[in-house]
Enzyme design. Structure first.
Site, PDB file in Angstrom:
ATOM      1  N   CYS A   1      -2.225   0.952  15.266  1.00  9.54           N
ATOM      2  CA  CYS A   1      -3.191   1.317  14.222  1.00  9.54           C
ATOM      3  C   CYS A   1      -4.352   0.317  14.181  1.00  9.54           C
ATOM      4  CB  CYS A   1      -2.505   1.364  12.868  1.00  9.54           C
ATOM      5  SG  CYS A   1      -3.621   1.887  11.536  1.00  9.54           S
TER       6      CYS A   1
ATOM      7  N   CYS B   1      -4.311   6.285  11.817  1.00  3.90           N
ATOM      8  CA  CYS B   1      -3.576   6.387  13.095  1.00  3.90           C
ATOM      9  C   CYS B   1      -2.671   7.605  13.146  1.00  3.90           C
ATOM     10  CB  CYS B   1      -2.765   5.117  13.333  1.00  3.90           C
ATOM     11  SG  CYS B   1      -1.428   4.840  12.148  1.00  3.90           S
TER      12      CYS B   1
ATOM     13  N   CYS C   1      -0.261   6.951   7.457  1.00  3.33           N
ATOM     14  CA  CYS C   1      -1.627   6.442   7.507  1.00  3.33           C
ATOM     15  C   CYS C   1      -2.578   7.545   7.963  1.00  3.33           C
ATOM     16  CB  CYS C   1      -1.677   5.262   8.469  1.00  3.33           C
ATOM     17  SG  CYS C   1      -3.348   4.642   8.809  1.00  3.33           S
TER      18      CYS C   1
ATOM     19  N   CYS D   1       2.352   3.024   9.555  1.00  2.00           N
ATOM     20  CA  CYS D   1       1.408   3.183  10.656  1.00  2.00           C
ATOM     21  C   CYS D   1       2.110   3.095  12.005  1.00  2.00           C
ATOM     22  CB  CYS D   1       0.355   2.068  10.619  1.00  2.00           C
ATOM     23  SG  CYS D   1      -0.560   1.912   9.085  1.00  2.00           S
TER      24      CYS D   1
ATOM     25  N   ARG E   1       3.915   6.749   2.803  1.00  4.56           N
ATOM     26  CA  ARG E   1       3.033   7.837   3.203  1.00  4.56           C
ATOM     27  C   ARG E   1       2.429   7.533   4.575  1.00  4.56           C
ATOM     28  NH1 ARG E   1       1.031   5.852  -1.306  1.00  4.56           N
ATOM     29  NH2 ARG E   1      -1.017   5.462  -0.385  1.00  4.56           N
TER      30      ARG E   1
ATOM     31  N   THR F   1       0.809  -1.220   0.000  1.00  3.26           N
ATOM     32  CA  THR F   1       0.000   0.000   0.000  1.00  3.26           C
ATOM     33  C   THR F   1       0.841   1.269   0.000  1.00  3.26           C
ATOM     34  OG1 THR F   1      -0.108   0.063   2.425  1.00  3.26           O
ATOM     35  CG2 THR F   1      -1.830  -1.186   1.272  1.00  3.26           C
TER      36      THR F   1
END
Length: 341
Positions: A31, A61, A58, A27, A56, A23
């Protein structure tokens, strides 16, 4: 780390982040999102490393939001510690509050460098030192700070402060607390009159900075907030929100006269602007003292408040920042109105 991540253990928040290759998102361990397959997981010690690898944050969270902030499960205990700073805590009392002693110990070790019981003991000893500085007899300070015997108090006091209570009376007390910021937790220290320390807790050389301040001010450091550290925390929050440009907290500059000159020149750099080391040296009437100016800049123990992040290389490039160049870039972008996530 896998066990902490899959069990959503919030006591590991701030210790590492978990990135998911499929993805491109990273996190906190706690999370609540659906957990990925183990083969798609990578671990990083901080959000900085994950960002550098192209991941990137999340949106659920929010791992970039004030790292180091106490998790909700710990907040009631911290409130009680502030309400009753001289209380002596046991593991049984922690369990009675619905807390796992090992979990509490792990969080305090990660965020304060000491166990919860050591933290609590330091708070009680610091309170005793403050009372003695205000004229309270040693015996009264010992019992008022939760010790059941004078000998036990004296031994604990010697271990923590390195001297007997009677010889330490009159020592300046610097209250030290942690402040959560978007760039990671910072250590803030102040006595009853002025701020003397503000640094990122992971800065290299921070122990040397603390020892230098302790030596110059002949001070004892105590883990506890005071009105100045709390006021500075509020100002920092406004600064990171972009609504504060100048700090008005009184300062103690624990340095040489030359370092104090350099730090005054740093404070004169306008918000949103930068200067080179050569510019600083020239403004002080010492155009050949560029290296000395750079060394004084690096010795600054009041990050952001004394804005050493506004000093760049002669070509405008980012150089020399104790908190890390990634933070320097972030701070300059913030002050230019282009804050990073």
């Amino acid at each position: 780390m896998l066990e902490a991540f899959f069990s959503r253990d919030a006591s590991f928040d701030g210790i590492f982040v978990t990135a998911v290759r499929t993805t491109g998102i990273f996190c906190r361990p706690s999370c609540p999102a659906r957990k990925p397959l183990r083969r798609n997981i990578s671990f990083f010690p901080s959000a900085r490393e994950a960002l550098n690898e192209g991941y990137r944050p999340c949106k659920r969270c929010r791992p970039m939001a004030d790292p180091g902030e106490a998790p909700p499960w710990l907040a009631p205990l911290l409130t009680q510690v502030e309400r009753e700073p001289t209380r002596r805590w046991t593991d049984a009392q922690l369990r009675a509050e619905g807390l796992c002693p090992a979990r509490v110990r792990r969080w305090f070790k990660a965020h304060h460098g000491m166990t919860f019981h050591a933290f609590s003991r330091a708070r009680r000893l610091g309170a005793a030192l403050g009372w003695m500085n205000r004229g309270t007899p040693v015996t009264h300070a010992a019992f008022d700070s939760g010790y059941e015997s004078l000998s036990g108090f004296q031994e604990a006091f010697r271990r923590y402060f390195g001297s007997n209570p009677t010889s330490t009376a009159g020592t300046r007390t610097v209250y030290v607390d942690r402040v959560a910021t978007p760039l990671g937790p910072m250590l803030v220290g102040a006595d009853d009159e002025a701020l003397c320390l503000l640094e990122f807790v992971d800065r290299r050389g921070l122990p040397r900075q603390i020892e230098r301040i302790r030596s110059r001010l002949k001070a004892a450091f105590v883990p506890a907030p005071n009105p100045l550290t709390e006021g500075l925390s509020t100002q920092l929050r406004s600064y990171f929100e972009g609504s504060l440009r100048t700090f008005d907290t009184p300062l103690i500059e624990a340095g040489t006269p030359f370092q104090a000159e350099v730090w005054a020149a740093l404070r004169a750099i306008p918000y949103g602007e930068t200067r080179s080391y050569t510019d600083l040296a020239t403004s002080l009437g010492r155009p050949t003292a560029v290296r000395a100016v750079a060394n004084a800049n690096g010795a600054n123990a009041l990050a952001i408040v004394i804005p050493c992040h506004r000093v760049v290389g002669a070509d405008g490039g980012l150089v020399g920042y104790g908190g890390g160049l990634w933070r320097k870039r972030w701070l300059l972008e913030l002050e230019r109105g282009r804050a990073l996530p």
